[in-house]
Design an enzyme around this catalytic site. Sequence first.
Site, short mmCIF file in Angstrom:
data_model
loop_
_atom_site.label_atom_id
_atom_site.label_comp_id
_atom_site.label_asym_id
_atom_site.label_seq_id
_atom_site.Cartn_x
_atom_site.Cartn_y
_atom_site.Cartn_z
N GLY A 31 0.86 -1.12 -0.20
CA GLY A 31 -0.08 -0.02 -0.04
C GLY A 31 0.78 1.19 0.01
O GLY A 31 1.72 1.46 0.96
N GLY A 33 -0.26 4.30 0.15
CA GLY A 33 -1.12 5.39 0.69
C GLY A 33 -0.62 6.05 1.66
O GLY A 33 0.83 6.05 1.85
N PHE A 34 -1.28 6.89 2.53
CA PHE A 34 -0.70 7.63 3.56
C PHE A 34 0.19 6.89 4.58
O PHE A 34 1.27 7.26 4.99
CB PHE A 34 -2.00 8.57 4.38
CG PHE A 34 -2.54 9.61 3.58
CD1 PHE A 34 -1.98 10.79 3.34
CD2 PHE A 34 -3.74 9.32 3.11
CE1 PHE A 34 -2.55 11.95 2.68
CE2 PHE A 34 -4.38 10.31 2.25
CZ PHE A 34 -3.76 11.37 2.02
N VAL A 99 -1.52 -7.23 -4.29
CA VAL A 99 -1.25 -8.59 -3.65
C VAL A 99 -2.55 -9.40 -3.11
O VAL A 99 -3.47 -9.00 -3.18
CB VAL A 99 -0.72 -7.84 -2.13
CG1 VAL A 99 -0.55 -9.21 -1.20
CG2 VAL A 99 0.58 -7.32 -2.25
N GLU A 195 -19.23 17.49 1.79
CA GLU A 195 -18.27 18.22 0.96
C GLU A 195 -18.78 18.17 -0.38
O GLU A 195 -19.01 19.22 -1.14
CB GLU A 195 -17.02 17.65 1.22
CG GLU A 195 -16.39 18.17 2.79
CD GLU A 195 -14.99 17.63 2.97
OE1 GLU A 195 -14.39 18.05 4.03
OE2 GLU A 195 -14.42 16.71 2.23
N ASP A 324 -5.97 2.84 7.75
CA ASP A 324 -7.36 2.28 7.78
C ASP A 324 -7.86 1.06 7.87
O ASP A 324 -8.68 0.47 8.30
CB ASP A 324 -8.12 2.79 6.59
CG ASP A 324 -8.35 4.36 6.33
OD1 ASP A 324 -8.43 4.98 7.44
OD2 ASP A 324 -8.99 4.74 5.47
N ALA A 339 -6.45 10.40 7.72
CA ALA A 339 -4.95 10.61 7.13
C ALA A 339 -4.14 10.76 8.12
O ALA A 339 -2.90 10.21 7.86
CB ALA A 339 -5.15 11.60 6.11
N GLN A 340 -4.30 11.89 8.96
CA GLN A 340 -3.26 11.80 10.25
C GLN A 340 -3.09 10.71 11.12
O GLN A 340 -1.93 10.32 11.14
CB GLN A 340 -3.97 13.00 11.11
CG GLN A 340 -3.22 14.33 10.97
CD GLN A 340 -1.92 14.34 10.91
OE1 GLN A 340 -1.13 13.69 11.53
NE2 GLN A 340 -1.15 14.99 9.99
C1 LIG Z 1 -13.62 10.84 -0.51
C2 LIG Z 1 -12.60 10.53 0.89
C3 LIG Z 1 -12.41 11.65 1.37
C4 LIG Z 1 -11.72 11.81 3.00
N1 LIG Z 1 -11.38 13.14 3.41
C5 LIG Z 1 -10.75 13.01 4.54
C6 LIG Z 1 -10.22 14.21 4.93
O1 LIG Z 1 -11.05 15.57 4.71
N2 LIG Z 1 -9.65 14.19 6.16
C7 LIG Z 1 -8.71 12.95 6.38
O2 LIG Z 1 -8.00 13.05 7.48
N3 LIG Z 1 -8.95 11.90 5.98
C8 LIG Z 1 -10.08 11.67 4.84
N4 LIG Z 1 -10.07 10.90 4.19
C9 LIG Z 1 -9.75 9.54 5.00
C10 LIG Z 1 -8.33 9.04 4.27
O3 LIG Z 1 -8.18 9.40 3.25
C11 LIG Z 1 -7.97 7.78 5.01
O4 LIG Z 1 -7.78 7.83 6.32
C12 LIG Z 1 -6.44 7.41 4.48
O5 LIG Z 1 -6.41 7.49 3.28
C13 LIG Z 1 -6.14 6.10 5.14
O6 LIG Z 1 -4.55 5.97 4.50
P1 LIG Z 1 -3.98 4.57 4.25
O7 LIG Z 1 -2.70 4.37 3.93
O8 LIG Z 1 -4.63 3.41 5.45
O9 LIG Z 1 -5.14 3.87 3.23
P2 LIG Z 1 -5.28 4.55 1.53
O10 LIG Z 1 -4.66 5.76 1.51
O11 LIG Z 1 -6.32 4.14 1.17
O12 LIG Z 1 -3.92 3.77 0.76
C14 LIG Z 1 -4.29 2.10 0.61
C15 LIG Z 1 -3.29 1.88 -0.51
O13 LIG Z 1 -3.25 0.58 -0.72
C16 LIG Z 1 -3.41 0.07 -1.96
N5 LIG Z 1 -3.68 -1.37 -1.94
C17 LIG Z 1 -5.13 -1.69 -1.42
N6 LIG Z 1 -5.19 -2.98 -1.53
C18 LIG Z 1 -4.10 -3.57 -2.17
C19 LIG Z 1 -3.58 -4.68 -2.74
N7 LIG Z 1 -4.56 -5.92 -2.57
N8 LIG Z 1 -2.34 -4.90 -3.26
C20 LIG Z 1 -1.62 -3.80 -3.36
N9 LIG Z 1 -2.07 -2.37 -3.24
C21 LIG Z 1 -3.24 -2.43 -2.45
C22 LIG Z 1 -4.33 1.06 -2.79
O14 LIG Z 1 -4.24 1.00 -4.09
C23 LIG Z 1 -3.62 2.32 -2.03
O15 LIG Z 1 -2.90 3.08 -2.69
C24 LIG Z 1 -11.14 10.71 3.13
C25 LIG Z 1 -11.16 9.53 2.44
C26 LIG Z 1 -11.91 9.50 1.25
C27 LIG Z 1 -12.33 8.15 0.49
#
Ligand SMILES: Cc1cc2nc3c(=O)[nH]c(=O)nc-3n(C[C@H](O)[C@H](O)[C@H](O)COP(=O)(O)OP(=O)(O)OC[C@H]3O[C@@H](n4cnc5c(N)ncnc54)[C@H](O)[C@@H]3O)c2cc1C
Length: 439
Positions: A31, A33-34, A99, A195, A324, A339-340
């Site tokens: 992943g 992401g954040f 994965v 939003e 998440d 995100a934080q």
């Molecule tokens: C529309 C929307 C608005 C939001 N607004 C806010 C906000 O204003 N403020 C805030 O704090 N939070 C906000 N959030 C929540 C925030 O974006 C999440 O809490 C944050 O992105 C979580 O980070 P993460 O790294 O856990 O997951 P993510 O950022 O979702 O990253 C997960 C990554 O894992 C990858 N992945 C998943 N499964 C697989 C797999 N099987 N194999 C390879 N890669 C994989 C995905 O492609 C992705 O790149 C929002 C979320 C959404 C959807």
Amino acid sequence: MSAILAETRRDEATAVVEAPRRERKRVVIIGGGFAGLAAAHALRYSDAELVLIDRRNHHIFQPLLYQVATAVLSPSEIAAPIRQLEATQRNVTVLLAEVTGIDIASHTIEASSPGVGVRKIGFDYLVIATGMRPSYFGHDEFARYAPALKNLNDAETIRAKILGAFERAATTEDEGERARQMTFVLVGAGPTGVELAASLAQMVKVTLRGNFRRIDPSKASIILLDAGKRVLPTFAESLSRKVAGHLDKLGVTVLPGVKVETVDEQGVIAGGNRIPSATVLWTAGVMASPIPKMLGSKTDRAGRALVDPFLKVVDAPGVFVVGDAASVMQDEHPVPGVAQAAIQEGRYVGRLIAKELKGQKVKRPFRYFDKGNMAVVGKNYAVLQRGWLHTSGFLTWLVWAFVHVLSLPQLQNRLRVQRQWLWSYFTGQRSSRLIPEPP
Ligand SMILES: Cc1cc2nc3c(=O)[nH]c(=O)nc-3n(C[C@H](O)[C@H](O)[C@H](O)COP(=O)(O)OP(=O)(O)OC[C@H]3O[C@@H](n4cnc5c(N)ncnc54)[C@H](O)[C@@H]3O)c2cc1C
């Protein structure tokens, strides 16, 4: 060629990974992401070989996805290539792959790359940061008619649906159908629903003004439904009330306490009434990606992995879940899926692994530091809740804009978003009003 690619290529033939005979320990992060990027960054000076795997080639700044869906920004302005990490961090290899399996006993994962096939990759440490996906609460059939907002494809689909509805409304001779095309229903009044509804309300009143001779876009009806009692249920009640009042001023009809029973091609049935609508958007629940379940250990009802206070998976040495995808409790409350929290958890695990690699033990468990929660409600209005501090209005909106621009990945995105926002603020125009041609 990096060691990981050499090894996986050998594995393609045998489909088995040799027992680790490497000098350096390998940390696999799933992943980008954040949370995953924060973990990789925290390991930048460590003597580990990092493999960061993501099924897409870009990191998305999800808090601004709703602006892509409502044509304010274009997709590339809120995304950054994950591969850039290889240029800036020497110990990382980035793999574009999904994965599909995890074997805790043999410390291997299975990853499938488009056009290449399945590879098995061994790890010493595994960091799972795969985030969430939309949940239709057992009604996956709704997904066909009510797209959710989770990635850039979703945002572009929603944008095309909204803009297409106005085009169809302007073309049809049928009054009933015109009204259906100009009715937008958003299911779920959390931050994303609020939003999106507010941004849509401003788009129909300002951006589309004068663009159609046969219809008046400002007459569109925007309905925000929720089964719960109020909008923004994770915020204080006083802020919820203010936001509901502001949405009302923008022309959004807020219907709390209304449960959606059916979504079909004609619209929704909610609270026993049919609402004809050509554009239903799903801004309600989320559930974890299927990856935590592959660990075979305990998950919560939303499919998030239960982790110990060090974010480790119990009975799976060297395996961590962050962001998440993790269910983290603090002072008997769940750490929110924002995100934080994801960044702080990723950074914590990265540092923990770096210390373990040096033979040191980390004694302090993870602790989330809440920097505050914000939601924006159209132009000039946002709400902020940080401990006892609850604020709303124009100054809060300025803080929101400042924080979001600064948090965007890459300097070029910050500059481009600033420019778009200034243009949009003073002219009311949105530069990304595209309906892609069908393939
Ligand atoms: C529309 C929307 C608005 C939001 N607004 C806010 C906000 O204003 N403020 C805030 O704090 N939070 C906000 N959030 C929540 C925030 O974006 C999440 O809490 C944050 O992105 C979580 O980070 P993460 O790294 O856990 O997951 P993510 O950022 O979702 O990253 C997960 C990554 O894992 C990858 N992945 C998943 N499964 C697989 C797999 N099987 N194999 C390879 N890669 C994989 C995905 O492609 C992705 O790149 C929002 C979320 C959404 C959807």
